[in-house]
Scaffold this active site. Structure first.
Site, PDB file in Angstrom:
ATOM      1  N   ASP A   1     -35.234  20.759 -40.686  1.00 44.71           N
ATOM      2  CA  ASP A   1     -34.952  19.646 -41.597  1.00 44.71           C
ATOM      3  C   ASP A   1     -33.515  19.765 -42.098  1.00 44.71           C
ATOM      4  O   ASP A   1     -33.028  20.848 -42.399  1.00 44.71           O
ATOM      5  CB  ASP A   1     -35.942  19.670 -42.768  1.00 44.71           C
ATOM      6  CG  ASP A   1     -35.961  18.360 -43.526  1.00 44.71           C
ATOM      7  OD1 ASP A   1     -36.973  17.637 -43.435  1.00 44.71           O
ATOM      8  OD2 ASP A   1     -34.962  18.050 -44.217  1.00 44.71           O
ATOM      9  N   ILE A   2     -32.857  18.626 -42.190  1.00 47.53           N
ATOM     10  CA  ILE A   2     -31.447  18.612 -42.602  1.00 47.53           C
ATOM     11  C   ILE A   2     -31.295  18.941 -44.088  1.00 47.53           C
ATOM     12  O   ILE A   2     -30.220  19.324 -44.537  1.00 47.53           O
ATOM     13  CB  ILE A   2     -30.825  17.231 -42.260  1.00 47.53           C
ATOM     14  CG1 ILE A   2     -29.323  17.326 -42.081  1.00 47.53           C
ATOM     15  CG2 ILE A   2     -31.206  16.172 -43.277  1.00 47.53           C
ATOM     16  CD1 ILE A   2     -28.705  16.091 -41.444  1.00 47.53           C
TER      17      ILE A   2
ATOM     18  N   HIS B   1     -44.092  18.138 -41.422  1.00 52.10           N
ATOM     19  CA  HIS B   1     -43.247  19.174 -42.016  1.00 52.10           C
ATOM     20  C   HIS B   1     -43.979  20.508 -41.905  1.00 52.10           C
ATOM     21  O   HIS B   1     -45.194  20.584 -42.163  1.00 52.10           O
ATOM     22  CB  HIS B   1     -43.018  18.914 -43.502  1.00 52.10           C
ATOM     23  CG  HIS B   1     -42.323  17.631 -43.847  1.00 52.10           C
ATOM     24  ND1 HIS B   1     -40.996  17.588 -44.213  1.00 52.10           N
ATOM     25  CD2 HIS B   1     -42.766  16.354 -43.890  1.00 52.10           C
ATOM     26  CE1 HIS B   1     -40.659  16.339 -44.490  1.00 52.10           C
ATOM     27  NE2 HIS B   1     -41.721  15.560 -44.305  1.00 52.10           N
TER      28      HIS B   1
ATOM     29  N   HIS C   1     -43.846  12.522 -38.448  1.00 56.01           N
ATOM     30  CA  HIS C   1     -43.306  13.881 -38.456  1.00 56.01           C
ATOM     31  C   HIS C   1     -44.204  14.740 -39.320  1.00 56.01           C
ATOM     32  O   HIS C   1     -44.667  14.318 -40.376  1.00 56.01           O
ATOM     33  CB  HIS C   1     -41.860  13.924 -38.960  1.00 56.01           C
ATOM     34  CG  HIS C   1     -41.613  13.133 -40.207  1.00 56.01           C
ATOM     35  ND1 HIS C   1     -41.574  11.759 -40.216  1.00 56.01           N
ATOM     36  CD2 HIS C   1     -41.397  13.526 -41.491  1.00 56.01           C
ATOM     37  CE1 HIS C   1     -41.341  11.335 -41.436  1.00 56.01           C
ATOM     38  NE2 HIS C   1     -41.241  12.385 -42.246  1.00 56.01           N
TER      39      HIS C   1
ATOM     40  N   ASN D   1     -46.311  12.961 -44.542  1.00 55.60           N
ATOM     41  CA  ASN D   1     -46.307  11.829 -45.465  1.00 55.60           C
ATOM     42  C   ASN D   1     -46.586  10.561 -44.680  1.00 55.60           C
ATOM     43  O   ASN D   1     -45.948  10.309 -43.651  1.00 55.60           O
ATOM     44  CB  ASN D   1     -44.951  11.731 -46.176  1.00 55.60           C
ATOM     45  CG  ASN D   1     -44.722  12.899 -47.122  1.00 55.60           C
ATOM     46  OD1 ASN D   1     -45.623  13.297 -47.835  1.00 55.60           O
ATOM     47  ND2 ASN D   1     -43.520  13.452 -47.104  1.00 55.60           N
TER      48      ASN D   1
ATOM     49  N   GLU E   1     -40.281   8.560 -45.645  1.00 55.41           N
ATOM     50  CA  GLU E   1     -38.948   7.945 -45.605  1.00 55.41           C
ATOM     51  C   GLU E   1     -38.517   7.565 -44.197  1.00 55.41           C
ATOM     52  O   GLU E   1     -37.750   6.620 -44.024  1.00 55.41           O
ATOM     53  CB  GLU E   1     -37.914   8.886 -46.236  1.00 55.41           C
ATOM     54  CG  GLU E   1     -38.123   9.032 -47.730  1.00 55.41           C
ATOM     55  CD  GLU E   1     -36.970   9.713 -48.429  1.00 55.41           C
ATOM     56  OE1 GLU E   1     -36.229  10.459 -47.753  1.00 55.41           O
ATOM     57  OE2 GLU E   1     -36.834   9.508 -49.647  1.00 55.41           O
ATOM     58  N   VAL E   2     -38.944   8.338 -43.210  1.00 50.63           N
ATOM     59  CA  VAL E   2     -38.532   8.048 -41.824  1.00 50.63           C
ATOM     60  C   VAL E   2     -39.752   7.491 -41.080  1.00 50.63           C
ATOM     61  O   VAL E   2     -40.797   8.162 -41.004  1.00 50.63           O
ATOM     62  CB  VAL E   2     -38.003   9.312 -41.124  1.00 50.63           C
ATOM     63  CG1 VAL E   2     -37.629   8.994 -39.675  1.00 50.63           C
ATOM     64  CG2 VAL E   2     -36.804   9.878 -41.869  1.00 50.63           C
TER      65      VAL E   2
HETATM   66  P1  AMP Z   1     -40.446  12.134 -45.230  1.00 48.59           P
HETATM   67  O1  AMP Z   1     -40.187  11.880 -46.694  1.00 48.59           O
HETATM   68  O2  AMP Z   1     -41.753  12.840 -44.995  1.00 48.59           O
HETATM   69  O3  AMP Z   1     -40.298  10.869 -44.405  1.00 48.59           O
HETATM   70  O4  AMP Z   1     -39.352  13.169 -44.767  1.00 48.59           O
HETATM   71  C1  AMP Z   1     -38.246  12.852 -43.979  1.00 48.59           C
HETATM   72  C2  AMP Z   1     -37.479  14.134 -43.772  1.00 48.59           C
HETATM   73  O5  AMP Z   1     -36.524  13.935 -42.755  1.00 48.59           O
HETATM   74  C3  AMP Z   1     -36.730  14.629 -45.010  1.00 48.59           C
HETATM   75  O6  AMP Z   1     -37.191  15.952 -45.329  1.00 48.59           O
HETATM   76  C4  AMP Z   1     -35.268  14.630 -44.558  1.00 48.59           C
HETATM   77  O7  AMP Z   1     -34.523  15.698 -45.113  1.00 48.59           O
HETATM   78  C5  AMP Z   1     -35.406  14.740 -43.042  1.00 48.59           C
HETATM   79  N1  AMP Z   1     -34.288  14.215 -42.265  1.00 48.59           N
HETATM   80  C6  AMP Z   1     -33.701  13.010 -42.373  1.00 48.59           C
HETATM   81  N2  AMP Z   1     -32.719  12.876 -41.471  1.00 48.59           N
HETATM   82  C7  AMP Z   1     -32.697  14.021 -40.749  1.00 48.59           C
HETATM   83  C8  AMP Z   1     -31.921  14.508 -39.650  1.00 48.59           C
HETATM   84  N3  AMP Z   1     -30.927  13.777 -39.114  1.00 48.59           N
HETATM   85  N4  AMP Z   1     -32.177  15.730 -39.170  1.00 48.59           N
HETATM   86  C9  AMP Z   1     -33.161  16.495 -39.705  1.00 48.59           C
HETATM   87  N5  AMP Z   1     -33.934  16.088 -40.737  1.00 48.59           N
HETATM   88  C10 AMP Z   1     -33.709  14.877 -41.249  1.00 48.59           C
END
Ligand code: AMP
Length: 126
Positions: free
Chosen positions: A39-40, A112, A110, A97, A105-106
């Site tokens: 994770d970034i 975690h 995914h 999530n 958010e994405v």
């Molecule tokens: P979520 O709130 O479960 O959608 O988490 C999205 C996760 O993606 C967050 O923990 C971010 O830090 C991570 N994230 C977003 N962009 C990147 C990226 N380019 N590389 C790695 N992790 C990312």
């Protein structure tokens, strides 16, 4: 901004771009079903994301539409990654999530994986 876990897959989301190789990631595992990378913005000493190598928005979308082989292959990959990271003996947490209440958010499924220290209770009580 939280997103819905349902609807039409957005091909421009950041994890779709990582899968296409358009932006880099710190990859730690890949097979036919899954890609795993750091994770970034890590929230624990170990914070890794495992994503399916197919366009599913969320766990809701994935479990409704992916094949049993894909679902099994993906979750097996999550376990393999945790094992590869030596997290099995100390323990670890997985989290997916799904949708707005979970603050996804994405809009690409995914999981975690958190570890590397005691992680405390599952949720802050309200
Ligand atoms: P979520 O709130 O479960 O959608 O988490 C999205 C996760 O993606 C967050 O923990 C971010 O830090 C991570 N994230 C977003 N962009 C990147 C990226 N380019 N590389 C790695 N992790 C990312």
């Amino acid at each position: 901004m939280p997103v819905s876990g349902l609807g039409t897959y957005d091909e421009t989301n950041v994890f779709a771009r990582i899968l296409r190789g358009e932006i880099p990631c710190k990859k730690i595992f890949e097979n036919e079903f899954a890609l795993a990378f750091h994770d970034i913005h890590p929230r624990a000493p170990v914070h890794v994301l495992v994503i399916p190598k197919a366009p599913y928005i969320s766990l809701a979308d994935f479990t409704a539409h992916a094949t049993p082989d894909m679902i099994a292959g993906f979750f097996a990959a999550v376990g393999t990654v945790a094992r590869q990271l030596d997290l099995e003996a100390p323990g670890y947490r997985i989290l997916a999530n799904c949708g707005t209440h979970a603050h996804q958010e994405v809009p690409h499924l995914h999981v975690h994986i958190f570890g590397g220290r005691p992680l405390g209770p599952m949720l802050v009580e309200v």
